[in-house]
Design an enzyme around this catalytic site. Structure first.
Site, PDB file in Angstrom:
ATOM      1  N   ASP A  65      26.543 -58.231  66.148  1.00 55.37           N
ATOM      2  CA  ASP A  65      27.221 -58.713  67.345  1.00 55.37           C
ATOM      3  C   ASP A  65      28.700 -58.386  67.298  1.00 55.37           C
ATOM      4  OD1 ASP A  65      27.899 -60.650  65.316  1.00 55.37           O
ATOM      5  OD2 ASP A  65      26.237 -61.889  65.982  1.00 55.37           O
ATOM      6  N   ASP A 134      23.214 -74.910  65.205  1.00 52.60           N
ATOM      7  CA  ASP A 134      22.315 -75.183  66.327  1.00 52.60           C
ATOM      8  C   ASP A 134      21.097 -74.265  66.319  1.00 52.60           C
ATOM      9  OD1 ASP A 134      23.503 -72.800  67.005  1.00 52.60           O
ATOM     10  OD2 ASP A 134      24.334 -73.492  68.912  1.00 52.60           O
ATOM     11  N   HIS A 136      21.167 -70.890  66.049  1.00 47.91           N
ATOM     12  CA  HIS A 136      21.324 -69.536  66.594  1.00 47.91           C
ATOM     13  C   HIS A 136      21.300 -68.494  65.477  1.00 47.91           C
ATOM     14  CE1 HIS A 136      25.798 -70.141  65.897  1.00 47.91           C
ATOM     15  NE2 HIS A 136      25.668 -68.892  65.522  1.00 47.91           N
ATOM     16  N   GLU A 141      22.271 -67.994  71.460  1.00 46.32           N
ATOM     17  CA  GLU A 141      22.441 -69.436  71.511  1.00 46.32           C
ATOM     18  C   GLU A 141      21.139 -70.114  71.950  1.00 46.32           C
ATOM     19  OE1 GLU A 141      24.937 -70.550  70.134  1.00 46.32           O
ATOM     20  OE2 GLU A 141      26.866 -69.992  70.990  1.00 46.32           O
TER      21      GLU A 141
END
Length: 258
Positions: A65, A134, A136, A141
């Site tokens: 990314d 979380d 990811h 996400e």
């Protein structure tokens, strides 16, 4: 999915480096590289092994990314981070480490270009992954499509807070990123997920023992035929079946490998 619970981050780094080294020594390789704090120990271990003869001269690498809007020379662009923490210390060829262009005028076209470049390289052999608090992976996400491809994403406030430690202030963390999608990641031949520390325990448990659901993007890895999950004792704290994982790993045949 093989889940290996190790005593500490150093043991995780050594085992991850073993897996990557084994693939690199087999010949031309395509590696998927992650950023963040979790892979740093693995990169340090690989740099040390390079100093003792491990060569990356026949390897290529693709980053997961990149922040949108950060120039490649910015110290927190992921191209800079990978160069600083790993690639600049080993012998990748000059054009062998590929990243997304966070300044591209047309992010959708850049995403398509990147997908095509991965395919042209023959796909990723070993994809290194961290996991967010979380759940990811990459910057996919919660509620990301399990079939998603490389694209632009908006970061959650939680992810921006988690990444603020790398910037002078939380306000400097970009709101948007380009990231490989879950569908893209799942096309790698071997996925290597690392989890370190108590803060990752809930996400690790959801990813490997919970349902496959978009609310925990890393749970998509359950759909892949070749996944190795390496966690330290703290990150394994919320797993329900640790004894089983330890039992099977302790009795794994030597010929089976990773």
């Amino acid at each position: 999915m093989e889940i290996i619970v190790l005593p500490d981050p150093d043991a995780v780094a050594r085992t991850a480096a073993d897996i990557i080294e084994e693939r690199v020594r087999r010949g031309p390789s395509v590696l998927g590289l992650a950023t963040g704090s979790t892979p740093l120990g693995t990169y340090r271990e690989l740099i040390e092994r390079h100093r003792h003869g491990l060569s990356f001269a026949e390897a290529q690498a693709f980053l997961l990314d990149e922040y949108v809007g950060l120039p490649a020379a910015h110290p927190e662009s992921y191209r800079s981070v990978i160069r600083r923490e790993f690639a600049g210390h080993v012998d990748f060829a000059a054009d062998a480490v590929h990243g997304l262009d966070g300044e591209a005028a047309d992010p959708a076209a850049e995403a398509a270009r990147y997908e095509a470049s991965i395919a042209a390289a023959g796909g990723v052999d070993v994809q290194l992954l961290g996991i967010g608090t979380d759940g990811h992976i990459g910057f996919n996400e919660p509620m990301s499509s399990l079939a998603s491809r490389t694209r632009i994403k908006t970061l959650t406030e939680q992810t921006r807070r988690d990444n603020a430690r790398f910037f002078a202030s939380p306000d400097e963390v970009p709101e948007h990123v380009l990231t490989q999608g879950l569908g893209t990641i799942l096309e790698a031949r071997h996925l290597l997920l690392l989890g370190l520390g108590e803060a990752k325990a809930a996400a690790v448990a959801a990813a490997v023992e919970g349902p496959v659901a978009a609310i925990c993007p890393a749970s998509a890895l359950q759909l892949h035929p070749h996944v190795t999950v390496l966690v330290d004792a703290a990150a394994a704290a919320e797993l329900a079946h640790t004894e089983y994982y330890q039992y099977t790993y302790g009795r794994k045949p030597a010929w089976q490998g990773f």
